[in-house]
Scaffold this motif. Structure first.
Motif, PDB file in Angstrom:
ATOM      1  N   VAL A  55       0.808  -1.558   0.059  1.00  0.00           N
ATOM      2  CA  VAL A  55      -0.409   0.356  -0.265  1.00  0.00           C
ATOM      3  C   VAL A  55       0.843   1.073   0.020  1.00  0.00           C
ATOM      4  N   ALA A  56       2.697   1.597   0.871  1.00  0.00           N
ATOM      5  CA  ALA A  56       2.670   2.356   0.486  1.00  0.00           C
ATOM      6  C   ALA A  56       3.389   2.733  -0.745  1.00  0.00           C
ATOM      7  N   VAL A  57       4.015   1.724  -1.268  1.00  0.00           N
ATOM      8  CA  VAL A  57       4.322   2.509  -2.645  1.00  0.00           C
ATOM      9  C   VAL A  57       3.580   2.371  -3.578  1.00  0.00           C
ATOM     10  N   LEU A 116       0.460   3.667  -3.051  1.00  0.00           N
ATOM     11  CA  LEU A 116       0.116   4.978  -2.991  1.00  0.00           C
ATOM     12  C   LEU A 116       1.354   6.153  -3.805  1.00  0.00           C
ATOM     13  N   ALA A 117       2.232   5.683  -3.574  1.00  0.00           N
ATOM     14  CA  ALA A 117       3.533   6.736  -3.497  1.00  0.00           C
ATOM     15  C   ALA A 117       3.144   6.760  -5.697  1.00  0.00           C
ATOM     16  N   ILE A 118       3.314   5.846  -6.585  1.00  0.00           N
ATOM     17  CA  ILE A 118       3.525   6.063  -7.698  1.00  0.00           C
ATOM     18  C   ILE A 118       1.891   6.526  -7.733  1.00  0.00           C
ATOM     19  N   MET A 161       0.593   8.938  -6.071  1.00  0.00           N
ATOM     20  CA  MET A 161       0.912  10.390  -6.438  1.00  0.00           C
ATOM     21  C   MET A 161       1.335  10.877  -7.426  1.00  0.00           C
ATOM     22  N   ILE A 162       2.020   9.893  -7.933  1.00  0.00           N
ATOM     23  CA  ILE A 162       3.673  10.980  -8.715  1.00  0.00           C
ATOM     24  C   ILE A 162       2.328  10.268 -10.114  1.00  0.00           C
TER      25      ILE A 162
END
Lengths: 631, 169, 114
Positions: free
Chosen positions: C87-89, C91-93, C95-96
């Protein structure tokens, strides 16, 4: 000594390898030494075997070649009187011609190439006559065809010579198909290709005669190709494009006689095949007369000799066809001597005339080339069949048996005598036009007229001597026919059927006198026309009467073949190219390519780029997997 | 109906989970979706407790409801998503999605309904969900994956930070 | 009631047949799939993936109780860890992607169209 027989073909092969690999690095002297020496050594070995031979027939096995299922073939040589005789002729005459070539080809750039090819040819020819099974004979058969191609097209920078070489090879190939089919039929019938097995098979079993006839005719087709009989003779006159020693060795003394050898070797089969033998005799006599008529009007010295060769080969086949195997082989031997001699003399004349080959430009060379003149005269007398020269004895032997042949014998005899007359006529025409009368060449040529060097004249003299005396090997008499006595044990199972030597009786004497008289008449006619009245062959074609023009153009046989065989084949190949190749095969191959491209263009619609669609697909797949697994 | 308390609890918790799950999907506002999902997680945690997997229940609450959902909420807030900006699919796709999802559900149920026939190991050990027991297994048999998972977190952390950085161009 | 809940000697699996858990987990999973296919917002899709994971976790725990095997619960433990990292990764993707396309609509990400 007989066990060393394998060395005989190997020596020229080594010569080929050494000269071929050494090439330009070797000096002309070294090349001559190796080239002539290998053949000389082979000749000496053959001589040794000859003295050791007492009518037996031995098989010298060198190695086994292959053994597959039902057929096993060995590299083994058959040493019997017939093969030893041919070995002597090949190596003996071959050596003399090699010696001659050292002089004739001295200034040629391809000296090393020439001698390597010549040695290779001697190797293959020896393989042909020494093989103890049909396959080894066929290897030699094909090999001499190859060397013939290489040597005819020796001066390869000339396209016409290359075409002549190709023609020789291709026409040979057509004959080879007959030979191959004959071999296949032999194998099917006798389950082996080994001579001893096959001939024993003929002797022991009574096969249907039609099989023997078929085999005989098929083998004879092969012989027609190699030995230039109708209808496969057209390559031989064109083969004169090669250097003269080549014409002498290959197209006079050895390769063209391989057909004779093959049929004589298979004598057991032909004895039992009356139809095939009749075909052989018929074609032989027709060729003899036909080629002789063409030779009457040719103006190139080598072409006259070429047609004369075709004609004489016809005589040999005529002899074989009526069962006179010894006579045929006898004529092979004497023909080798005088025809090689005639060709080498022609080469000497051409050499002296700085390359001119047209007899209309020659004349009066008697003074400038004394040795050549004398030897040429001896050769011409021999070929015309005048005693005591060799040609008389061998030709007479054949004609004697032909006369006694039941059925068409008398007709063949008459044709044979006519051919003999024509032979004498055109040969003496050649002689008179070349050596007598006024010199008709250019000033330049007159300057350069000189007798050939010793390397060329010594073989001429030796051959002339042989052409003169070789006839005495076959005096018609049961005890004194040395050649027959020598060959007879070697005939194996055919012995009881082969015609013995002719008897020196009343009938025989009459025939002989008729032959001599007719030949003499022809010579007198030639003398009257060409010497006394100094008639010269016409320069331009338009001056010739219609019939003469047709004959001069060799009855337009080549043009006929061109129209009837070559053009339809060309058309067929063009059709195949246009339809099969371009439309069909290319269509399939290109179609596969475009089909794959089309499928790809269809498949790319799956890549919609829409993630929703991908997720759908995923869940669908999982569902399917579950369904297949559990239901 | 002679239901035991356990069965009643099972049904209640399942109903809560399924209903809030449906609300997650069909709610327009993404913030509401997050909240409904948190409810679902709590229901699942209730199931864990029923099964006496105490440690897992607590961890579940902490990790999922406490960390992951908060993360989601942060992102939604940051992107300022609400009911108006929500993209909607065309109707037919929604129908197709419902059908597909439903079919998959049925397939799974049908496929797995034979699970009853597996023999149970008697006697039933009900203590395995306790912290001590689970910790014992975790730190003896599974010590390597445990350590490796720390590397996994390191990678995720680095990845998230790298991805989240603003490019100064 | 409280004693019953915190009683370490009882587990629901003694009462409830495993097939109920299977069914429930399957339905929850199916709902997760439905959500993935139904919604276009990438964040909601990620949430539905979490729902699917949860369904699987529950099933694992149920089987672990049935077979008295603690290893399944350890597996669940790790699944949760991986889910968190994912989930962390993810959501980061996201965001980009939002920074580049200004929307979270997954249909905007169709540059790989064939």
């Amino acid at each position: 000594m007989i066990q060393l027989a394998w060395l005989i073909p190997v020596l020229p092969l080594l010569g080929f390898a050494i000269i071929g690999l050494g090439g330009k690095k070797l000096s002309k002297g070294q090349i001559s030494l190796v080239g002539c020496g290998s053949v000389l050594l082979a000749f000496l070995l053959s001589l040794g075997i000859f003295f050791q031979l007492h009518g037996q027939s031995e098989v010298v096995k060198v190695a086994s070649w292959f053994a597959t299922g039902r057929l096993s073939v060995d590299f083994s040589f058959l040493i019997d009187p017939l093969s030893v005789l041919f070995m002597l002729i090949i190596t003996g005459v071959g050596f003399l011609i090699h010696l001659y070539s050292t002089g004739y080809m001295h200034d040629d750039d391809g000296y090393h190439r020439f001698f390597s090819y010549m040695n290779l040819f001697v190797f293959f020819m020896l393989l042909l006559v020494m093989g103890s099974n049909y396959i080894l004979m066929f290897v030699g058969w094909e090999g001499v065809g190859l060397c013939s191609y290489l040597l005819i097209g020796f001066w390869f920078k000339n396209t016409e010579y290359n075409n002549a070489a190709k023609k020789a090879f291709i026409v040979n190939r057509i004959g080879d198909l007959g030979f191959l089919l004959g071999m296949i039929l032999i194998y099917v019938t006798f389950k082996s290709l080994d001579f001893s097995v096959v001939f024993k098979g003929v002797h022991d079993n009574a096969y249907n005669q039609s099989i023997y006839n078929t085999i005989g005719i098929l083998l004879f087709i092969g012989a027609c190709g190699k030995s230039a009989q109708i209808p496969l003779y057209t390559w031989l006159p064109d083969a004169m494009a090669g250097p003269t020693p080549v014409s002498a060795l290959i197209h006079a003394a050895t390769m063209v006689t391989s057909g004779i050898y093959m049929i004589t070797r298979s004598s057991v089969i032909f004895i039992n095949a009356p139809v095939a033998s009749e075909v052989v005799a018929l074609i032989g006599v027709l060729t003899a007369v036909f080629a002789a008529t063409i030779g009457l009007f040719q103006n190139d010295i080598k072409k006259v000799l070429a047609y004369s060769t075709v004609s004489q080969l016809g005589y040999m086949f005529l002899g074989l066809g009526v069962g006179a195997f010894t006579g045929g082989v006898f004529h092979v031997m004497t023909h080798a001597f005088f025809k090689a001699l005639l060709f080498l003399c022609a080469g000497s004349v051409i050499h002296a005339m700085s390359g001119e080959q047209d007899i209309r430009r020659m004349g009066g060379l008697k003074k400038a080339l004394p040795i050549t003149h004398l030897t040429f005269l001896i050769g011409t007398l021999a070929i015309s069949g005048l005693p005591p020269f060799s040609g008389f004895f061998s030709k007479d032997e054949i004609l004697g048996h032909v006369y006694e042949h039941e059925g068409s014998g008398k007709l063949y005899w008459v044709l044979g005598v006519i051919g003999s007359m024509l032979t004498a006529f055109y040969m003496f025409r050649l002689y008179f036009l070349t050596f007598h009368g006024k010199f008709r060449g250019t000033h330049e040529q007159e300057h350069h007229l000189h007798e050939s060097p010793k390397s060329m004249t010594v073989p001429l003299m030796i051959l002339a001597g042989l052409a003169a005396v070789a006839g005495f090997l076959g005096i018609p008499n049961a005890h004194q026919h040395l050649l027959y006595n020598f060959l007879e044990p070697g005939y194996g199972y055919a012995k009881t059927w082969i015609e013995g030597p002719s008897h020196f009786g009343g009938e025989e004497l009459k025939l002989m006198l008729i032959a001599i008289a007719s030949a003499g008449a022809a010579i007198y006619l030639a003398f009257m026309i060409y010497r006394k009245n100094n008639v010269l062959p016409k320069e331009k074609e338009e001056d010739m009467p219609k019939i003469q023009r047709v004959i001069f153009h060799k009855y337009y046989v080549d043009e006929f073949y061109d129209a009837v065989i070559r053009k339809p084949l060309d058309w067929l190949s063009e059709m195949f190219y246009k339809f099969f190749e371009l439309k069909f095969i290319d269509g399939i191959v290109n179609g596969i390519g475009s089909g794959v491209k089309w499928m790809g263009s269809m498949a790319r619609y799956v890549q919609t780029g829409s993630i929703g669609f991908y997720l759908f697909a995923m869940s669908l797949a999982v569902m399917l997997i579950f369904m297949i697994k559990f239901f | 109906m002679n239901l035991t308390i356990t069965e009643v609890l099972f049904f209640v918790l399942s109903a809560i989970a399924l209903i809030s799950g449906a609300c997650v999907i069909f709610s327009r506002n993404p913030v509401y979706s997050v909240l409904y999902l948190i409810v679902t997680f709590f229901a699942i945690a209730g199931h864990y407790i029923l099964l006496n997997a105490q440690f897992l229940a607590v961890v579940h609450i902490i990790v999922y409801a406490g960390a992951i959902m908060v993360l989601f909420l942060f992102v939604i807030m940051m992107l300022n998503l609400n009911k108006e900006t929500e993209p909607h699919k065309p109707a037919w796709i929604k129908i197709a999605a419902v059908v597909a999802g439903g079919t998959l559900m049925l397939t799974l149920v049908g496929a797995l309904k034979g699970a009853d026939t597996i023999a149970l190991k008697q006697p039933n050990d009900t203590q395995i969900g306790l912290v001590t027991r689970l910790g014992h297994v975790l730190f003896t048999d599974f010590i390597v994956p445990f350590e490796i998972s720390s590397v996994l977190f390191l990678a995720a952390m680095v990845g998230a930070v790298m991805l989240g950085k603003k490019n100064i161009t | 009631m409280s004693t019953m809940l915190l009683d370490a000697g009882h587990s629901a699996i003694q009462v409830i047949p495993i097939s109920w858990y299977v069914t429930f987990s399957a339905v929850l999973f199916g709902m997760g799939v439905l959500g993935v296919l139904y919604r276009r917002n990438a964040i909601i899709i990620l949430m539905c993936i979490e729902m699917m994971l949860n369904a699987v976790n529950l099933l694992l725990v149920a089987f672990s109780a049935q077979h008295s095997d603690p290893r399944a619960q350890v597996f669940v433990f790790f699944v949760m860890a991986v889910a968190a990292a994912e989930v962390a990764v993810g959501l980061a993707i996201l965001m980009i992607i939002y920074r580049n396309t200004k929307t979270t609509d997954i249909d905007a990400l169709n540059k790989l169209k064939g």
